[in-house]
Design an enzyme around this catalytic site. Structure first.
Site, short mmCIF file in Angstrom:
data_model
loop_
_atom_site.label_atom_id
_atom_site.label_comp_id
_atom_site.label_asym_id
_atom_site.label_seq_id
_atom_site.Cartn_x
_atom_site.Cartn_y
_atom_site.Cartn_z
N ASP A 155 0.84 -1.20 0.00
CA ASP A 155 0.00 0.00 0.00
C ASP A 155 0.88 1.25 0.00
OD1 ASP A 155 -2.17 1.65 0.12
OD2 ASP A 155 -2.86 1.00 2.09
N HIS A 229 -8.24 -0.38 -9.01
CA HIS A 229 -8.02 0.67 -8.01
C HIS A 229 -7.04 1.73 -8.51
CE1 HIS A 229 -7.92 2.37 -3.99
NE2 HIS A 229 -6.60 2.29 -3.97
#
Length: 317
Positions: A155, A229
């Site tokens: 992330d 995403h």
């Protein structure tokens, strides 16, 4: 030539531990006075904690919401982009869950290499504020392996670094001459349905994220679905990509099966983050919502202004 205001540590490096504390101010002038006194004391509280481990990369960033700003500083100019985060919802919304807007007057984003440093700072803040606030949310984040979230993917790969990070998050004189070197942040707390996520094939997961799971290498553009995403989170203006700075952290309560990601995104203009959220929840084009939302549900959402450290140090109670 006047010296530029000293910013808060918005662009500090990612750390293995964090505490996110969101508080609401109780009604009344006494509570407002106590909050202003604590804001003015944040530097001193930070020094108290930092000195006990000078190698812990300790920082604490303080944010103020739009309703709180009006109560605490009614005579000061309103920060140009400070407003209440608007929910993203509607009868024709494609995503299975809405982007919510929840209460919160103050944000304390506490970071360090060691969780005890974060805990100590949070306790000191609450020692001063407890009679005057209610707690909307307290989340303790942790580093998970090589900066992965609980979905198993790295992330924050596209975060800007060094001077580019500072440029991404700091308000300039052209944008708001009243609050140079301030910033904005949007926070959201997502709960994951890991059982459902882990039932997906790795190939399906990689299509949803837009990256290879093991190597973290980005998928070729022609292999990414429109709902990926990292497709929906690319914002361009005049051919130039506009970045934000994320400091997301995993969190969890295993016994209650409440596991997720605390999303926190700094920017000099929150409109960039809000556009990303619109893309995620509605789609670009409409209907191509972010399929992370099939397994991840936001339960909080708040926008805060991050004044400079100089501003906080000079708050009058």
């Amino acid at each position: 030539m006047a010296q530029a205001p000293l910013p808060q540590a918005v662009a500090a490096l990612l750390t293995p531990a964090a505490v996110f504390l969101v508080l609401s101010i109780k009604p009344g002038k006494e509570a407002e006075k106590a909050v202003r006194a604590t804001l003015a004391n944040m530097s001193a509280l930070g020094r108290t904690v930092r000195f006990r481990n000078l190698h812990a990369e300790f920082t604490c960033v303080t944010g103020i919401s739009a309703p709180a700003w009006k109560r605490l500083f009614p005579d000061l100019p309103h920060p140009k982009h400070l407003h209440k985060l608007q929910p993203i919802d509607g009868p024709d919304l494609a995503a299975p869950c809405p982007c919510v807007s929840t209460p919160g007057d103050l944000l304390f984003h506490i970071r360090a290499d060691q969780p005890y440093m974060c805990m100590e700072m949070a306790m000191l803040i609450m020692d001063e504020l407890r009679p005057h606030v209610t707690t909307d949310d307290e989340t303790h984040g942790f580093k998970y392996f090589d900066d992965r979230d609980l979905l198993g993917f790295v992330d924050g790969t596209e975060n800007p670094e060094g001077p580019a990070a500072v440029e991404t998050v700091m308000v300039t004189a052209d944008e708001d001459p009243n609050y140079v070197n301030s910033s904005y942040v949007i926070v959201q707390k997502y709960l994951h349905n890991l059982e459902k996520w882990n039932s997906f094939s790795v190939e399906k997961q990689e299509g949803i994220i837009g990256r290879h799971k093991l190597s973290n290498v980005e998928l070729p553009d022609d292999k990414k679905p429109p709902y990926a995403h990292n497709v929906l989170n690319v914002i361009e203006k005049d051919g130039v990509q506009i970045n934000i700075l994320r400091d997301n952290m995993p969190f969890g309560f295993v016994g209650d099966n409440k596991l997720g990601t605390y999303y926190i995104a700094y920017a000099k203009n929150p409109a960039t983050t809000e556009e990303m959220l619109h893309n995620m929840f509605v789609g670009r084009p409409k209907g191509t919502y972010d399929h992370i939302l099939d397994v991840s549900t936001p339960i909080t959402g708040t926008l805060f202004f991050i004044p400079t450290q100089d501003f906080l140090d000079n708050v009058q109670s």
